[in-house]
Write an enzyme that holds these catalytic residues in place. Sequence first.
Site, mmCIF file in Angstrom:
data_model
loop_
_atom_site.group_PDB
_atom_site.id
_atom_site.type_symbol
_atom_site.label_atom_id
_atom_site.label_comp_id
_atom_site.label_asym_id
_atom_site.label_seq_id
_atom_site.Cartn_x
_atom_site.Cartn_y
_atom_site.Cartn_z
ATOM 1 N N ALA A 70 0.853 -1.183 0.000
ATOM 2 C CA ALA A 70 0.000 0.000 0.000
ATOM 3 C C ALA A 70 0.889 1.234 0.000
ATOM 4 C CB ALA A 70 -0.914 -0.015 1.217
ATOM 5 N N GLY A 114 0.533 -5.211 0.753
ATOM 6 C CA GLY A 114 -0.614 -5.267 -0.149
ATOM 7 C C GLY A 114 -0.258 -5.851 -1.509
ATOM 8 N N GLU A 117 -0.512 -9.478 -1.015
ATOM 9 C CA GLU A 117 -1.942 -9.782 -0.861
ATOM 10 C C GLU A 117 -2.660 -9.742 -2.207
ATOM 11 O OE1 GLU A 117 -2.247 -6.666 2.187
ATOM 12 O OE2 GLU A 117 -3.223 -8.149 3.458
ATOM 13 N N GLU A 137 4.317 -5.591 7.176
ATOM 14 C CA GLU A 137 3.492 -4.598 7.875
ATOM 15 C C GLU A 137 3.904 -4.402 9.330
ATOM 16 O OE1 GLU A 137 2.302 -6.804 5.704
ATOM 17 O OE2 GLU A 137 0.648 -5.927 4.565
HETATM 18 N N1 CO8 Z 1 4.618 3.150 -0.672
HETATM 19 C C1 CO8 Z 1 5.064 4.269 -1.255
HETATM 20 N N2 CO8 Z 1 6.292 4.407 -1.776
HETATM 21 C C2 CO8 Z 1 7.096 3.318 -1.729
HETATM 22 C C3 CO8 Z 1 6.701 2.104 -1.148
HETATM 23 C C4 CO8 Z 1 5.378 2.037 -0.618
HETATM 24 N N3 CO8 Z 1 4.876 0.908 -0.072
HETATM 25 N N4 CO8 Z 1 7.714 1.226 -1.248
HETATM 26 C C5 CO8 Z 1 8.714 1.878 -1.863
HETATM 27 N N5 CO8 Z 1 8.367 3.142 -2.160
HETATM 28 C C6 CO8 Z 1 9.172 4.180 -2.801
HETATM 29 C C7 CO8 Z 1 10.291 4.630 -1.882
HETATM 30 O O1 CO8 Z 1 9.811 5.579 -0.940
HETATM 31 C C8 CO8 Z 1 11.264 5.216 -2.868
HETATM 32 O O2 CO8 Z 1 10.827 6.499 -3.230
HETATM 33 P P1 CO8 Z 1 11.888 7.734 -3.286
HETATM 34 O O3 CO8 Z 1 12.839 7.338 -4.382
HETATM 35 O O4 CO8 Z 1 11.025 8.894 -3.621
HETATM 36 O O5 CO8 Z 1 12.533 7.784 -1.952
HETATM 37 C C9 CO8 Z 1 11.114 4.309 -4.081
HETATM 38 O O6 CO8 Z 1 9.851 3.641 -3.922
HETATM 39 C C10 CO8 Z 1 12.188 3.245 -4.153
HETATM 40 O O7 CO8 Z 1 12.239 2.577 -2.908
HETATM 41 P P2 CO8 Z 1 13.619 2.390 -2.079
HETATM 42 O O8 CO8 Z 1 14.546 3.517 -2.349
HETATM 43 O O9 CO8 Z 1 13.247 2.102 -0.673
HETATM 44 O O10 CO8 Z 1 14.163 1.073 -2.798
HETATM 45 P P3 CO8 Z 1 15.049 -0.099 -2.147
HETATM 46 O O11 CO8 Z 1 15.421 -0.980 -3.280
HETATM 47 O O12 CO8 Z 1 16.093 0.450 -1.253
HETATM 48 O O13 CO8 Z 1 14.019 -0.876 -1.191
HETATM 49 C C11 CO8 Z 1 11.931 -1.954 -0.625
HETATM 50 C C12 CO8 Z 1 12.888 -1.513 -1.747
HETATM 51 C C13 CO8 Z 1 12.566 -3.027 0.252
HETATM 52 C C14 CO8 Z 1 10.689 -2.517 -1.303
HETATM 53 C C15 CO8 Z 1 11.557 -0.736 0.265
HETATM 54 O O14 CO8 Z 1 11.139 0.321 -0.592
HETATM 55 C C16 CO8 Z 1 10.457 -1.002 1.245
HETATM 56 O O15 CO8 Z 1 10.699 -1.592 2.285
HETATM 57 N N6 CO8 Z 1 9.229 -0.541 0.936
HETATM 58 C C17 CO8 Z 1 8.093 -0.662 1.837
HETATM 59 C C18 CO8 Z 1 7.539 -2.061 1.813
HETATM 60 C C19 CO8 Z 1 6.382 -2.167 2.796
HETATM 61 O O16 CO8 Z 1 6.498 -1.926 3.985
HETATM 62 N N7 CO8 Z 1 5.206 -2.572 2.293
HETATM 63 C C20 CO8 Z 1 4.034 -2.752 3.104
HETATM 64 C C21 CO8 Z 1 3.215 -1.508 3.111
HETATM 65 S S1 CO8 Z 1 1.848 -1.620 4.263
HETATM 66 C C22 CO8 Z 1 0.678 -2.455 3.386
HETATM 67 O O17 CO8 Z 1 0.850 -2.844 2.276
HETATM 68 C C23 CO8 Z 1 -0.598 -2.663 4.119
HETATM 69 C C24 CO8 Z 1 -1.621 -3.312 3.201
HETATM 70 C C25 CO8 Z 1 -3.013 -2.908 3.614
HETATM 71 C C26 CO8 Z 1 -4.015 -3.348 2.606
HETATM 72 C C27 CO8 Z 1 -3.724 -2.792 1.215
HETATM 73 C C28 CO8 Z 1 -4.717 -3.201 0.198
HETATM 74 C C29 CO8 Z 1 -4.144 -4.094 -0.850
#
Ligand code: CO8
Length: 263
Positions: A70, A114, A117, A137
């Site tokens: 998400a 998500g 999911e 999460e």
């Molecule tokens: N949301 C928004 N932006 C994101 C997300 C995200 N989930 N994940 C990555 N990005 C963005 C980063 O902020 C970054 O943006 P910027 O360049 O502007 O800083 C860009 O994508 C690239 O990401 P990274 O620089 O972090 O790239 P890395 O290769 O270092 O890391 C990762 C990749 C491991 C995927 C890392 O980005 C990460 O940990 N992301 C978050 C993953 C996460 O926690 N996901 C769970 C979110 S909570 C959720 O999904 C709840 C679901 C609820 C139901 C939803 C309905 C389906």
Amino acid sequence: SAPYECILTEVRGEGQRKTALIRLNRPKQLNALSDQLFDELGHALLGFDADEGIGCIVLTGSERAFAAGADIPTLAQYDYMRAIRENMITRNWEHILRVRKPVIAAVAGFALGGGCELAMMCDFIIAADTAKFGQPEIKLAVTPGAGGTQRLPRAIGKSKAMDLLLTARMMDAAEAERAGLVSRVVPAEQLLDEALSAAEAINAMSAPVAVLMKELVNRAFEGPLSDTVAVERRTFHSLFGTPDQKEGMAAFLEKRAPQFRHG
Ligand code: CO8
């Protein structure tokens, strides 16, 4: 796919029934799942589902990410009352569950939160060797909200699901295949071809049978075994009223390929 901003759509294939390809397309956010993305995805999925010319849908992301979850900046703005009022994020993600045609997830790179999911809401998952699955999460001090705590244990068993959900670690494609989360793993450069050829194979089958097959398998996770097996038996019986069943069996006896009329 002109009306969409967060997804790209196209139609692939040559046969009577074709494959709809939907790509999640928010590359700067690793395909983070925003409300707009889910609105567009739902619209595209239900449109293709209603299109007689489409047999199967393939849902994919980019090389780097299927979807990294998400959209966290959006989630961060919510409090409890607003989450309830707006049915946060989840108000529009269940459209995919209303699609009756087969939906194949083709996953490369991150499928997290998500994103994992969403992949699990598809009918099966084909993974690139670069795929990484996880439900991180807990690092954000929330649980999954779109079925992660329910579909993941069904897919891979309690122990591995608990491990992933509680530690937030990622699982690579090989582990995901061993665990039964994904049906096949292929080199990343072959991912789309593999998914499209699986879709083509399904497109050549009797379309209503594919729809009923999907319903029956999904029922396995919903009701008591004696009921779901009874529904399967009655469905099996009912198909003997269709021209496609006559054609399929005649073709086998005559040692030729069947020509289905999809009815
Ligand atoms: N949301 C928004 N932006 C994101 C997300 C995200 N989930 N994940 C990555 N990005 C963005 C980063 O902020 C970054 O943006 P910027 O360049 O502007 O800083 C860009 O994508 C690239 O990401 P990274 O620089 O972090 O790239 P890395 O290769 O270092 O890391 C990762 C990749 C491991 C995927 C890392 O980005 C990460 O940990 N992301 C978050 C993953 C996460 O926690 N996901 C769970 C979110 S909570 C959720 O999904 C709840 C679901 C609820 C139901 C939803 C309905 C389906």
